[in-house]
Design an enzyme around this catalytic site. Sequence first.
Site, PDB file in Angstrom:
ATOM      1  N   ASP A 199      -0.344  -0.461 -14.252  1.00  0.00           N
ATOM      2  CA  ASP A 199      -0.786   0.905 -13.953  1.00  0.00           C
ATOM      3  C   ASP A 199       0.380   1.860 -13.694  1.00  0.00           C
ATOM      4  O   ASP A 199       0.262   3.053 -13.935  1.00  0.00           O
ATOM      5  CB  ASP A 199      -1.737   0.899 -12.760  1.00  0.00           C
ATOM      6  CG  ASP A 199      -3.023   0.177 -13.095  1.00  0.00           C
ATOM      7  OD1 ASP A 199      -3.967   0.818 -13.571  1.00  0.00           O
ATOM      8  OD2 ASP A 199      -3.070  -1.058 -12.915  1.00  0.00           O
ATOM      9  N   ILE A 240       1.243   6.359 -11.883  1.00  0.00           N
ATOM     10  CA  ILE A 240       0.353   6.630 -10.752  1.00  0.00           C
ATOM     11  C   ILE A 240       0.365   8.120 -10.395  1.00  0.00           C
ATOM     12  O   ILE A 240      -0.641   8.697 -10.016  1.00  0.00           O
ATOM     13  CB  ILE A 240       0.832   5.825  -9.504  1.00  0.00           C
ATOM     14  CG1 ILE A 240       0.877   4.323  -9.792  1.00  0.00           C
ATOM     15  CG2 ILE A 240      -0.007   6.151  -8.279  1.00  0.00           C
ATOM     16  CD1 ILE A 240      -0.421   3.613  -9.736  1.00  0.00           C
ATOM     17  N   GLY A 241       1.554   8.740 -10.546  1.00  0.00           N
ATOM     18  CA  GLY A 241       1.756  10.117 -10.082  1.00  0.00           C
ATOM     19  C   GLY A 241       0.791  11.151 -10.640  1.00  0.00           C
ATOM     20  O   GLY A 241       0.285  11.990  -9.890  1.00  0.00           O
ATOM     21  N   ASN A 295     -11.565   3.287 -14.054  1.00  0.00           N
ATOM     22  CA  ASN A 295     -12.644   2.741 -13.229  1.00  0.00           C
ATOM     23  C   ASN A 295     -12.221   2.466 -11.797  1.00  0.00           C
ATOM     24  O   ASN A 295     -13.048   2.403 -10.898  1.00  0.00           O
ATOM     25  CB  ASN A 295     -13.151   1.433 -13.852  1.00  0.00           C
ATOM     26  CG  ASN A 295     -12.027   0.420 -14.085  1.00  0.00           C
ATOM     27  OD1 ASN A 295     -11.022   0.722 -14.718  1.00  0.00           O
ATOM     28  ND2 ASN A 295     -12.188  -0.782 -13.571  1.00  0.00           N
ATOM     29  N   TYR A 296     -10.900   2.312 -11.572  1.00  0.00           N
ATOM     30  CA  TYR A 296     -10.444   1.765 -10.302  1.00  0.00           C
ATOM     31  C   TYR A 296      -9.778   2.818  -9.431  1.00  0.00           C
ATOM     32  O   TYR A 296      -9.246   3.811  -9.918  1.00  0.00           O
ATOM     33  CB  TYR A 296      -9.436   0.634 -10.579  1.00  0.00           C
ATOM     34  CG  TYR A 296      -9.720  -0.599  -9.756  1.00  0.00           C
ATOM     35  CD1 TYR A 296     -10.902  -1.307  -9.921  1.00  0.00           C
ATOM     36  CD2 TYR A 296      -8.815  -1.034  -8.798  1.00  0.00           C
ATOM     37  CE1 TYR A 296     -11.162  -2.430  -9.149  1.00  0.00           C
ATOM     38  CE2 TYR A 296      -9.071  -2.160  -8.035  1.00  0.00           C
ATOM     39  CZ  TYR A 296     -10.253  -2.853  -8.220  1.00  0.00           C
ATOM     40  OH  TYR A 296     -10.504  -3.959  -7.462  1.00  0.00           O
ATOM     41  N   HIS A 305      -9.489 -11.823 -11.977  1.00  0.00           N
ATOM     42  CA  HIS A 305      -8.230 -11.143 -12.274  1.00  0.00           C
ATOM     43  C   HIS A 305      -7.365 -11.142 -11.030  1.00  0.00           C
ATOM     44  O   HIS A 305      -7.805 -11.531  -9.951  1.00  0.00           O
ATOM     45  CB  HIS A 305      -8.500  -9.706 -12.749  1.00  0.00           C
ATOM     46  CG  HIS A 305      -9.268  -8.874 -11.764  1.00  0.00           C
ATOM     47  ND1 HIS A 305     -10.640  -8.893 -11.697  1.00  0.00           N
ATOM     48  CD2 HIS A 305      -8.866  -8.038 -10.783  1.00  0.00           C
ATOM     49  CE1 HIS A 305     -11.047  -8.083 -10.736  1.00  0.00           C
ATOM     50  NE2 HIS A 305      -9.989  -7.555 -10.153  1.00  0.00           N
ATOM     51  N   HIS A 318      -4.521  -8.547  -8.893  1.00  0.00           N
ATOM     52  CA  HIS A 318      -3.810  -7.273  -8.780  1.00  0.00           C
ATOM     53  C   HIS A 318      -2.441  -7.607  -8.194  1.00  0.00           C
ATOM     54  O   HIS A 318      -2.347  -7.995  -7.040  1.00  0.00           O
ATOM     55  CB  HIS A 318      -4.520  -6.305  -7.836  1.00  0.00           C
ATOM     56  CG  HIS A 318      -5.949  -6.010  -8.230  1.00  0.00           C
ATOM     57  ND1 HIS A 318      -6.316  -4.845  -8.862  1.00  0.00           N
ATOM     58  CD2 HIS A 318      -7.083  -6.721  -8.061  1.00  0.00           C
ATOM     59  CE1 HIS A 318      -7.631  -4.854  -9.067  1.00  0.00           C
ATOM     60  NE2 HIS A 318      -8.118  -5.981  -8.587  1.00  0.00           N
ATOM     61  N   ASP A 325      14.808  -0.226  -0.687  1.00  0.00           N
ATOM     62  CA  ASP A 325      16.262  -0.053  -0.659  1.00  0.00           C
ATOM     63  C   ASP A 325      16.645  -0.025   0.821  1.00  0.00           C
ATOM     64  O   ASP A 325      16.408   0.952   1.518  1.00  0.00           O
ATOM     65  CB  ASP A 325      16.613   1.261  -1.375  1.00  0.00           C
ATOM     66  CG  ASP A 325      18.113   1.482  -1.463  1.00  0.00           C
ATOM     67  OD1 ASP A 325      18.865   0.748  -0.797  1.00  0.00           O
ATOM     68  OD2 ASP A 325      18.519   2.400  -2.200  1.00  0.00           O
ATOM     69  N   ASP A 374      24.998  -3.589  -0.256  1.00  0.00           N
ATOM     70  CA  ASP A 374      23.859  -2.677  -0.298  1.00  0.00           C
ATOM     71  C   ASP A 374      22.699  -3.434  -0.956  1.00  0.00           C
ATOM     72  O   ASP A 374      22.669  -3.602  -2.165  1.00  0.00           O
ATOM     73  CB  ASP A 374      24.262  -1.425  -1.095  1.00  0.00           C
ATOM     74  CG  ASP A 374      23.232  -0.323  -0.975  1.00  0.00           C
ATOM     75  OD1 ASP A 374      22.151  -0.573  -0.423  1.00  0.00           O
ATOM     76  OD2 ASP A 374      23.510   0.799  -1.450  1.00  0.00           O
ATOM     77  N   HIS A 432      -8.725 -11.756  -7.291  1.00  0.00           N
ATOM     78  CA  HIS A 432     -10.042 -11.123  -7.183  1.00  0.00           C
ATOM     79  C   HIS A 432     -11.048 -11.692  -8.187  1.00  0.00           C
ATOM     80  O   HIS A 432     -10.940 -11.431  -9.387  1.00  0.00           O
ATOM     81  CB  HIS A 432      -9.886  -9.602  -7.407  1.00  0.00           C
ATOM     82  CG  HIS A 432     -11.125  -8.826  -7.127  1.00  0.00           C
ATOM     83  ND1 HIS A 432     -11.315  -7.544  -7.577  1.00  0.00           N
ATOM     84  CD2 HIS A 432     -12.241  -9.149  -6.428  1.00  0.00           C
ATOM     85  CE1 HIS A 432     -12.494  -7.109  -7.179  1.00  0.00           C
ATOM     86  NE2 HIS A 432     -13.081  -8.067  -6.485  1.00  0.00           N
TER      87      HIS A 432
HETATM   88 CO    CO Z   1     -10.079  -6.201  -8.581  1.00  0.00          CO
END
Ligand code: CO
Length: 623
Positions: free
Chosen positions: A289, A295-296, A372-373, A423, A425, A432, A573, A584
């Site tokens: 995704d 996602i933004g 859908n999610y 499935h 996720h 960082d 670093d 799920h």
């Molecule tokens: Co699910």
Amino acid sequence: MHPLDPLKSTEVRTAVEVVRAQSGLDETAWFETITLDEPDKAELAAARDGRAPIRRAYVCCYEPSSNRTMRGIVRLDDGELANWEHVEGAQARIVPDEFVLGDEIVKADPRFVEACAKRGITDLEKVLIETWAAGNFGDEAERGERIAFCHCWVSNEAGDNPYGRPIANLHPVVDLRLRKIIRIDDFGVVPLPPDSASIRPTENLRTDIKPLEITQPEGPSFEVDGYGVKWQNWHVRVGYNLREGLVLHEIGYEDKGRLRPIMHRASMAEMVVPYGDPTGGNFRRNAFDTGEYGIGPVLDSLKLGCDCLGHIHYFDVCAHDWHGEPYEIKNAVCMHEEDFGLLWKHTDARTGKMRAVRSRRLVISALSTIGNYVYGFFWYFYQDGTIGVEIKATGIPFPTGIAPDKESEYGTIVAPGIESHVHQHVFSFRFDMCVDGEANSVREVEFEAAPVGPENPHGNAIRIIDRELESELQAQRETDSARARYWKIVNPKAKNGLGKPTAYKLVPAANTLPLLDPQSPVAKRAGFMFKHFWATQYAPDELYPAGDFPNQSAGGDGLPAWTAADRPLSETDVVTWYTLNFHHLPRPEDWPVQPVVYANFHWMPDGFFDENPALDVPPNDLK
Ligand code: CO
């Protein structure tokens, strides 16, 4: 403006003008990403000294006429395009506009109309077609082309569930560049399920819920300055990236007047949802995704009283469409305080004296609707120095149709004629780290029962195993709940009052591993998911654990490739990555819409402070 503030709409427009004028792209080209190119640590330090902030935009474009994905940096201050390059073999993410385009392409094709007619579907208005990323399954006809593998549904009668009646086994395969169907994968007619329930019933609603109101008569306890936040000794900056959505910067804790850094940057950097049904075209369902879609652009505009309760501060962000036209997402990030029950308590049994302190947490969250999610990304800051990270998953579990006389072999029948497949996720979080400064080391702590012997005659000894993970290959680890394993980021040079290095530890909660053949195409493209914990030496271009361009990639990019160098991790670093796998198998109770499922983990101070840092929280019994 702070150098880490998200891009404003005027800056997005400037970036578009500069790219259009200087890149040499033709008019077919469109904008995959225009987002803040974050200043590096040296630049941030310079900005803190009062020198002018540097503003740059990272821009990625796709040019259909040449089938090229191009990227570069726009210097917003002087309008120059820098480092413009063609990324050989890369396919840009699939953007929301291509979902609209794909729906149009498919519905205009007589082969699709015919395939629907075979299933008794004539009203295409009610049909939803989603242009999912195709993955990379070695299909010669797809190689090098911009391919989408589609899934189709018919809306329910109520018109409120576009996924209500899945059209099983029907998968148009679309060339998004040439804007045509290249073939239709039709694995045979399955009867359409009966009409699906409304997800917004208006009748028979409960009548026994009394009002529950959250009031803060003196206002919230946080202070906000632009995207900067101060709350209960915590300092944090809210950020936004078109690919990752909500990003947090410069997380630190003010301790006795001194601001102590903990994390330079924290985000959910990639995710993949592999489905476990091998039949028909279902093996194609492996949604990255973040890296394949982003996602933004799909953050929800949140509503007070619905998504959020109490005294809220909202942050707005700016996304853009494929023309590069900016659009504001109002209320994209929610911030508020929550009562969180008890913080600590002691009762003296002899005197009966009691002290009880209530806990409060700061919540910074964003929700994204991806088809859908719905995924919620929740970051919690607690008064005892703990940071919580939580995913809230809701929406409609991906449904497909199943014949009425069949049992679901790889899923659950969630309603008559509808199955939803098992499935996982799998989220990859990137941290960082900068615990009391940049020079950090990585340690693993676990426990085991010591054998019975002269030193352990009663067999009760628990051995503490605390060892350094000295390099990137050593630091590829899995959770082990039987050994109570966790990981610590320590600053060997910064000592607490007990003379020990200061540290934060990553404490896993429920987690699991991928149930995929490691040689399967999706496993190769998401190698990060085979380890729960990774640590890398900071490199500015190592942001995305499945690589910069996972769409149709052959795999091997990202964490597995970078860590092959096995760079040392002692007093350097350090960037840590945590894989959270939420397994799920949908239940009937997840249909037609799924109650929120939670998956989480915590970062806790471990010798960062000398004692309980929340002793100074006023007890409620004094009031
Ligand atoms: Co699910």
